[in-house]
Design a protein around this motif. Structure first.
Motif, PDB file in Angstrom:
ATOM      1  N   ASP A   1     -40.566 -26.422 -30.655  1.00  0.00           N
ATOM      2  CA  ASP A   1     -41.595 -25.375 -30.955  1.00  0.00           C
ATOM      3  C   ASP A   1     -41.404 -24.333 -29.532  1.00  0.00           C
ATOM      4  OD1 ASP A   1     -42.391 -26.466 -33.112  1.00  0.00           O
ATOM      5  OD2 ASP A   1     -43.731 -27.425 -32.360  1.00  0.00           O
ATOM      6  N   LEU A   2     -41.462 -25.185 -28.392  1.00  0.00           N
ATOM      7  CA  LEU A   2     -41.493 -24.417 -26.984  1.00  0.00           C
ATOM      8  C   LEU A   2     -40.477 -23.516 -26.991  1.00  0.00           C
ATOM      9  CD1 LEU A   2     -43.149 -26.883 -24.539  1.00  0.00           C
ATOM     10  CD2 LEU A   2     -44.312 -25.194 -25.847  1.00  0.00           C
ATOM     11  N   ARG A   3     -39.070 -23.997 -27.195  1.00  0.00           N
ATOM     12  CA  ARG A   3     -37.975 -23.357 -27.025  1.00  0.00           C
ATOM     13  C   ARG A   3     -38.046 -22.046 -28.057  1.00  0.00           C
ATOM     14  NH1 ARG A   3     -34.721 -25.837 -23.830  1.00  0.00           N
ATOM     15  NH2 ARG A   3     -34.509 -27.798 -23.738  1.00  0.00           N
ATOM     16  N   ASP A   4     -38.474 -22.408 -29.108  1.00  0.00           N
ATOM     17  CA  ASP A   4     -38.948 -21.044 -30.042  1.00  0.00           C
ATOM     18  C   ASP A   4     -39.702 -20.112 -29.565  1.00  0.00           C
ATOM     19  OD1 ASP A   4     -37.073 -22.314 -32.248  1.00  0.00           O
ATOM     20  OD2 ASP A   4     -38.887 -22.991 -33.480  1.00  0.00           O
ATOM     21  N   LYS A   5     -40.909 -20.417 -28.939  1.00  0.00           N
ATOM     22  CA  LYS A   5     -41.777 -19.762 -28.267  1.00  0.00           C
ATOM     23  C   LYS A   5     -41.077 -18.825 -27.060  1.00  0.00           C
ATOM     24  CE  LYS A   5     -45.927 -20.166 -29.588  1.00  0.00           C
ATOM     25  NZ  LYS A   5     -46.382 -18.934 -30.716  1.00  0.00           N
ATOM     26  N   ILE A   6     -40.154 -19.496 -26.660  1.00  0.00           N
ATOM     27  CA  ILE A   6     -39.496 -18.588 -25.105  1.00  0.00           C
ATOM     28  C   ILE A   6     -38.733 -17.525 -26.020  1.00  0.00           C
ATOM     29  CG2 ILE A   6     -37.745 -18.915 -23.780  1.00  0.00           C
ATOM     30  CD1 ILE A   6     -38.752 -21.704 -22.901  1.00  0.00           C
ATOM     31  N   GLU A   7     -37.996 -17.877 -27.067  1.00  0.00           N
ATOM     32  CA  GLU A   7     -37.037 -16.966 -27.707  1.00  0.00           C
ATOM     33  C   GLU A   7     -37.982 -15.771 -28.195  1.00  0.00           C
ATOM     34  OE1 GLU A   7     -33.921 -16.789 -27.394  1.00  0.00           O
ATOM     35  OE2 GLU A   7     -34.131 -18.559 -26.320  1.00  0.00           O
ATOM     36  N   GLU A   8     -38.990 -16.205 -28.874  1.00  0.00           N
ATOM     37  CA  GLU A   8     -40.067 -15.231 -29.649  1.00  0.00           C
ATOM     38  C   GLU A   8     -40.570 -14.295 -28.366  1.00  0.00           C
ATOM     39  OE1 GLU A   8     -42.926 -16.934 -32.065  1.00  0.00           O
ATOM     40  OE2 GLU A   8     -44.526 -15.649 -31.561  1.00  0.00           O
ATOM     41  N   TYR A   9     -40.952 -14.753 -27.254  1.00  0.00           N
ATOM     42  CA  TYR A   9     -41.353 -13.902 -26.283  1.00  0.00           C
ATOM     43  C   TYR A   9     -40.373 -13.045 -25.799  1.00  0.00           C
ATOM     44  CZ  TYR A   9     -45.778 -16.520 -26.344  1.00  0.00           C
ATOM     45  OH  TYR A   9     -46.918 -17.275 -26.521  1.00  0.00           O
ATOM     46  N   LYS A  10     -39.046 -13.621 -25.383  1.00  0.00           N
ATOM     47  CA  LYS A  10     -37.890 -12.713 -25.247  1.00  0.00           C
ATOM     48  C   LYS A  10     -37.644 -11.726 -26.298  1.00  0.00           C
ATOM     49  CE  LYS A  10     -35.262 -15.695 -22.383  1.00  0.00           C
ATOM     50  NZ  LYS A  10     -34.170 -16.582 -22.306  1.00  0.00           N
ATOM     51  N   TYR A  11     -37.835 -12.159 -27.392  1.00  0.00           N
ATOM     52  CA  TYR A  11     -37.511 -10.969 -28.571  1.00  0.00           C
ATOM     53  C   TYR A  11     -38.473 -10.061 -28.369  1.00  0.00           C
ATOM     54  CZ  TYR A  11     -36.708  -9.113 -33.101  1.00  0.00           C
ATOM     55  OH  TYR A  11     -36.575  -8.093 -34.059  1.00  0.00           O
ATOM     56  N   ASN A  12     -39.949 -10.442 -28.231  1.00  0.00           N
ATOM     57  CA  ASN A  12     -40.716  -9.270 -28.181  1.00  0.00           C
ATOM     58  C   ASN A  12     -41.066  -8.620 -26.591  1.00  0.00           C
ATOM     59  OD1 ASN A  12     -42.011  -9.872 -30.503  1.00  0.00           O
ATOM     60  ND2 ASN A  12     -42.810 -11.653 -30.060  1.00  0.00           N
ATOM     61  N   ASP A  13     -40.022  -8.940 -25.890  1.00  0.00           N
ATOM     62  CA  ASP A  13     -39.754  -8.392 -24.507  1.00  0.00           C
ATOM     63  C   ASP A  13     -40.998  -8.339 -23.612  1.00  0.00           C
ATOM     64  OD1 ASP A  13     -38.289  -6.980 -22.882  1.00  0.00           O
ATOM     65  OD2 ASP A  13     -38.954  -4.937 -23.407  1.00  0.00           O
TER      66      ASP A  13
END
Ligand SMILES: [Zn+2]
Length: 69
Positions: free
Chosen positions: A52-64
């Motif tokens: 879940d946390l790794r997904d969050k990291i990707e999500e935040y990166k994607y959202n810049d």
């Protein structure tokens, strides 16, 4: 001079820069370096999984998110 390696306050696991950014994002925006936790300990604290946390990291990166630059 070698850069100081950040470590989890609970288990001494190494902290990378994404994990550090996630600490700031999910726990405390002004989290001092010595209070950072690794993904595993963060997952236990937040009652979710490391995935879940790794997904969050990707999500935040994607959202810049500025913390993840
Ligand atoms: Zn840990």
């Amino acid at each position: 001079m070698a850069k100081k390696q950040l470590r989890c306050r609970f288990c001494e696991e190494q902290i990378d820069k994404d994990t550090k950014a996630l600490n700031r994002k999910l726990i405390n925006h002004n989290q001092p370096d010595e209070a950072l936790v690794c993904l595993k300990c963060m997952a236990e604290t937040l009652d979710c999984t490391v995935e879940d946390l790794r997904d969050k990291i990707e999500e935040y990166k994607y959202n810049d998110c500025t913390l993840f630059r």
